[in-house]
Design a protein around this motif. Sequence first.
Motif, PDB file in Angstrom:
ATOM      1  N   GLY A 154      10.809   3.730 -10.644  1.00 32.72           N
ATOM      2  CA  GLY A 154      11.366   4.563 -11.714  1.00 32.72           C
ATOM      3  C   GLY A 154      10.467   4.621 -12.928  1.00 32.72           C
ATOM      4  N   LYS A 155       9.234   4.158 -12.781  1.00 31.91           N
ATOM      5  CA  LYS A 155       8.295   4.175 -13.906  1.00 31.91           C
ATOM      6  C   LYS A 155       7.261   5.275 -13.692  1.00 31.91           C
ATOM      7  N   PRO A 156       7.186   6.226 -14.638  1.00 29.73           N
ATOM      8  CA  PRO A 156       6.262   7.355 -14.439  1.00 29.73           C
ATOM      9  C   PRO A 156       4.799   6.966 -14.561  1.00 29.73           C
ATOM     10  N   ASN A 157       4.521   5.820 -15.199  1.00 27.90           N
ATOM     11  CA  ASN A 157       3.138   5.400 -15.420  1.00 27.90           C
ATOM     12  C   ASN A 157       2.698   4.487 -14.274  1.00 27.90           C
ATOM     13  N   LEU A 158       1.559   4.804 -13.658  1.00 29.62           N
ATOM     14  CA  LEU A 158       1.111   4.083 -12.465  1.00 29.62           C
ATOM     15  C   LEU A 158       0.871   2.594 -12.736  1.00 29.62           C
ATOM     16  N   VAL A 159       0.214   2.277 -13.849  1.00 28.74           N
ATOM     17  CA  VAL A 159      -0.083   0.876 -14.170  1.00 28.74           C
ATOM     18  C   VAL A 159       1.219   0.109 -14.385  1.00 28.74           C
ATOM     19  N   SER A 160       2.151   0.703 -15.131  1.00 34.39           N
ATOM     20  CA  SER A 160       3.451   0.050 -15.353  1.00 34.39           C
ATOM     21  C   SER A 160       4.194  -0.128 -14.038  1.00 34.39           C
ATOM     22  N   ALA A 161       4.145   0.882 -13.176  1.00 38.01           N
ATOM     23  CA  ALA A 161       4.833   0.808 -11.885  1.00 38.01           C
ATOM     24  C   ALA A 161       4.263  -0.339 -11.050  1.00 38.01           C
ATOM     25  N   ALA A 162       2.929  -0.424 -11.004  1.00 39.85           N
ATOM     26  CA  ALA A 162       2.289  -1.482 -10.214  1.00 39.85           C
ATOM     27  C   ALA A 162       2.617  -2.865 -10.794  1.00 39.85           C
ATOM     28  N   ARG A 163       2.558  -2.985 -12.125  1.00 40.63           N
ATOM     29  CA  ARG A 163       2.863  -4.284 -12.755  1.00 40.63           C
ATOM     30  C   ARG A 163       4.317  -4.680 -12.537  1.00 40.63           C
ATOM     31  N   GLU A 164       5.196  -3.683 -12.492  1.00 40.60           N
ATOM     32  CA  GLU A 164       6.619  -3.954 -12.211  1.00 40.60           C
ATOM     33  C   GLU A 164       6.763  -4.607 -10.825  1.00 40.60           C
ATOM     34  N   VAL A 165       6.100  -4.046  -9.823  1.00 40.00           N
ATOM     35  CA  VAL A 165       6.210  -4.616  -8.466  1.00 40.00           C
ATOM     36  C   VAL A 165       5.570  -6.006  -8.430  1.00 40.00           C
ATOM     37  N   LEU A 166       4.457  -6.183  -9.174  1.00 45.72           N
ATOM     38  CA  LEU A 166       3.808  -7.502  -9.242  1.00 45.72           C
ATOM     39  C   LEU A 166       4.720  -8.540  -9.905  1.00 45.72           C
ATOM     40  N   SER A 167       5.671  -8.091 -10.726  1.00 49.57           N
ATOM     41  CA  SER A 167       6.551  -9.031 -11.444  1.00 49.57           C
ATOM     42  C   SER A 167       7.737  -9.455 -10.593  1.00 49.57           C
ATOM     43  N   TRP A 168       7.974  -8.771  -9.463  1.00 46.15           N
ATOM     44  CA  TRP A 168       9.142  -9.102  -8.637  1.00 46.15           C
ATOM     45  C   TRP A 168       9.154 -10.539  -8.132  1.00 46.15           C
ATOM     46  N   PRO A 169       8.021 -11.107  -7.664  1.00 49.23           N
ATOM     47  CA  PRO A 169       8.078 -12.486  -7.151  1.00 49.23           C
ATOM     48  C   PRO A 169       8.652 -13.475  -8.171  1.00 49.23           C
ATOM     49  N   ALA A 170       8.301 -13.287  -9.456  1.00 50.15           N
ATOM     50  CA  ALA A 170       8.769 -14.224 -10.486  1.00 50.15           C
ATOM     51  C   ALA A 170      10.285 -14.168 -10.646  1.00 50.15           C
ATOM     52  N   THR A 171      10.876 -12.982 -10.449  1.00 51.13           N
ATOM     53  CA  THR A 171      12.321 -12.855 -10.652  1.00 51.13           C
ATOM     54  C   THR A 171      13.114 -13.124  -9.372  1.00 51.13           C
ATOM     55  N   THR A 172      12.489 -12.867  -8.196  1.00 51.62           N
ATOM     56  CA  THR A 172      13.224 -13.030  -6.942  1.00 51.62           C
ATOM     57  C   THR A 172      12.932 -14.358  -6.255  1.00 51.62           C
ATOM     58  N   GLY A 173      11.849 -15.024  -6.678  1.00 54.47           N
ATOM     59  CA  GLY A 173      11.469 -16.265  -6.013  1.00 54.47           C
ATOM     60  C   GLY A 173      10.847 -16.026  -4.645  1.00 54.47           C
ATOM     61  N   MET A 174      10.577 -14.747  -4.323  1.00 54.15           N
ATOM     62  CA  MET A 174       9.977 -14.458  -3.022  1.00 54.15           C
ATOM     63  C   MET A 174       8.462 -14.617  -3.099  1.00 54.15           C
ATOM     64  N   ARG A 175       7.833 -14.537  -1.904  1.00 58.73           N
ATOM     65  CA  ARG A 175       6.403 -14.812  -1.797  1.00 58.73           C
ATOM     66  C   ARG A 175       5.524 -13.834  -2.563  1.00 58.73           C
ATOM     67  N   GLY A 176       5.865 -12.569  -2.519  1.00 58.33           N
ATOM     68  CA  GLY A 176       4.937 -11.581  -3.042  1.00 58.33           C
ATOM     69  C   GLY A 176       5.632 -10.390  -3.616  1.00 58.33           C
ATOM     70  N   ILE A 194       0.864  -1.181   0.000  1.00 60.46           N
ATOM     71  CA  ILE A 194       0.000   0.000   0.000  1.00 60.46           C
ATOM     72  C   ILE A 194       0.901   1.232   0.000  1.00 60.46           C
ATOM     73  N   LEU A 195       0.907   1.980  -1.105  1.00 66.54           N
ATOM     74  CA  LEU A 195       1.776   3.155  -1.224  1.00 66.54           C
ATOM     75  C   LEU A 195       1.021   4.298  -1.884  1.00 66.54           C
ATOM     76  N   ASN A 196       1.490   5.529  -1.674  1.00 64.72           N
ATOM     77  CA  ASN A 196       0.989   6.643  -2.474  1.00 64.72           C
ATOM     78  C   ASN A 196       1.415   6.428  -3.928  1.00 64.72           C
ATOM     79  N   ASP A 197       0.624   6.924  -4.866  1.00 58.14           N
ATOM     80  CA  ASP A 197       0.969   6.676  -6.267  1.00 58.14           C
ATOM     81  C   ASP A 197       2.332   7.264  -6.628  1.00 58.14           C
ATOM     82  N   ALA A 198       2.681   8.426  -6.084  1.00 58.75           N
ATOM     83  CA  ALA A 198       3.989   9.034  -6.380  1.00 58.75           C
ATOM     84  C   ALA A 198       5.118   8.149  -5.846  1.00 58.75           C
TER      85      ALA A 198
END
Lengths: 259, 259
Positions: free
Chosen positions: A121-143, A110-114
């Motif tokens: 580092g992504k100026p677009n909110l949807v891209s920024a959110a999808r970037e964080v959602l993609s972290w589990p696949a690359t880090t092997g972490m839970r979420g 839960i973060l402020n959009d800024a």
Amino acid sequence: MRRRGVDVSDVERVEGGRTFFWHGEYGWDLNSRETIDTQLGVFEGFQPKLSEGSRSSDVLFLANIQPELQHDVRAQLPDARFVALDSMNLWIDIARDSLVRAIGSVDCVILNDAELRQLTGKPNLVSAAREVLSWPATTGMRGPSVIVAKQGEYGAALVTAEGFFALPAYPLETVIDPTGAGDTFAGGLVGYIAAHPGAELSEELLRRAMAHATVLASFNVEEFGTERVERLTGKEIVARMKELHAMTQFSGAPLQLRG
Amino acid sequence: MRRRGVDVSDVERVEGGRTFFWHGEYGWDLNSRETIDTQLGVFEGFQPKLSEGSRSSDVLFLANIQPELQHDVRAQLPDARFVALDSMNLWIDIARDSLVRAIGSVDCVILNDAELRQLTGKPNLVSAAREVLSWPATTGMRGPSVIVAKQGEYGAALVTAEGFFALPAYPLETVIDPTGAGDTFAGGLVGYIAAHPGAELSEELLRRAMAHATVLASFNVEEFGTERVERLTGKEIVARMKELHAMTQFSGAPLQLRG
């Protein structure tokens, strides 16, 4: 808080120190604020000590604090079914690696959009959110699998693998004090999930939790500090959720023309 | 435009002048922009001359220009059933009285939320909108009865005597050029009402018009200038309106618990 059924037995009292202090100034339209003074007080050396009861909670909210502390607390509740985390620009600036590690251990950010833009580092909110959602696949972490972007008076957005949901803030003519609106929102969201232990963590449940969070935050800003929330009733919350629902609905069906 | 059924017979060609020119720079997240150069060109001496056909239109959109010109054009269509007006901070700064008079002659005002605050001196959006809605009672003028606040990437809000409605922007990962998004939004809103001549001007119709406007603006920003809108199809609009609908719905009913 005890009268409201809140278990405060883990609250620690420290002798000879002062409580956290913040002094700031809000802009004319309350959309911006400037910090004038922050004094951590006894918070500076805070090391959360969790009782057995707390460690067996099935829902955990890691409010904004040093990411290392968030990670430590999270590790003490390995079996929690839903863990959410809030943070702020300060930790993105000075402790980004720790924050990314803490984020990897939770289900919901839960973060402020800024701050989401700054974090990725992504100026677009949807891209920024999808970037964080993609972290589990690359880090092997839970979420994480759920991203909530707080947008102040404009409301909040929810991004998951299943899709996108956005809700305006409840419109108020009188806003007395926006301090703590973000915390109340987060508490309202996580609290709604905690209050529905039998429900599947579905998009539907998350959307209702967003509405609950929005309504709680709207009450919080109506008076100074926690004054309004202290005497808030469930009936008032349900009534305002219905109003918010009515304010966001439109028909998706083709329009029937008269004549 | 003729291929799309747009009547361009009133478009005037002026010899020896240049078209309107704007040069600006957008901020990193596209939420702010700075004007570097504006050249009115032939627009400077523009005096709209309406044919009989145009004067018999039942819906009128007064796009952003000097309020005096808006008022003159509006006076040429005394029987229009729905008249909307857009404006900007410049006219609030240098021609507020003329703008207030023009607003008094229309049904619907479409402004950025910051402009609504500036126009009324009220920092709160709901108060600002209600202030403008109260003008007809004090001035004896026709309107307005509908206020639309554009909020850029955060969407838009609709305020009428009946209530409040807000809609997020359609979420896009790729935004190429936000120039003209506000104009496309306004055109989409007024165009939707013009396309439903048999429908009552209800809250329901206005909400659908807001969704149509939001969707049109979302297509506009996906490519440079008018490139995307030029080849836009009705089918694409309907599909995206359905998506937007799905992104904004939540159940207002009490939650059914499992187990």
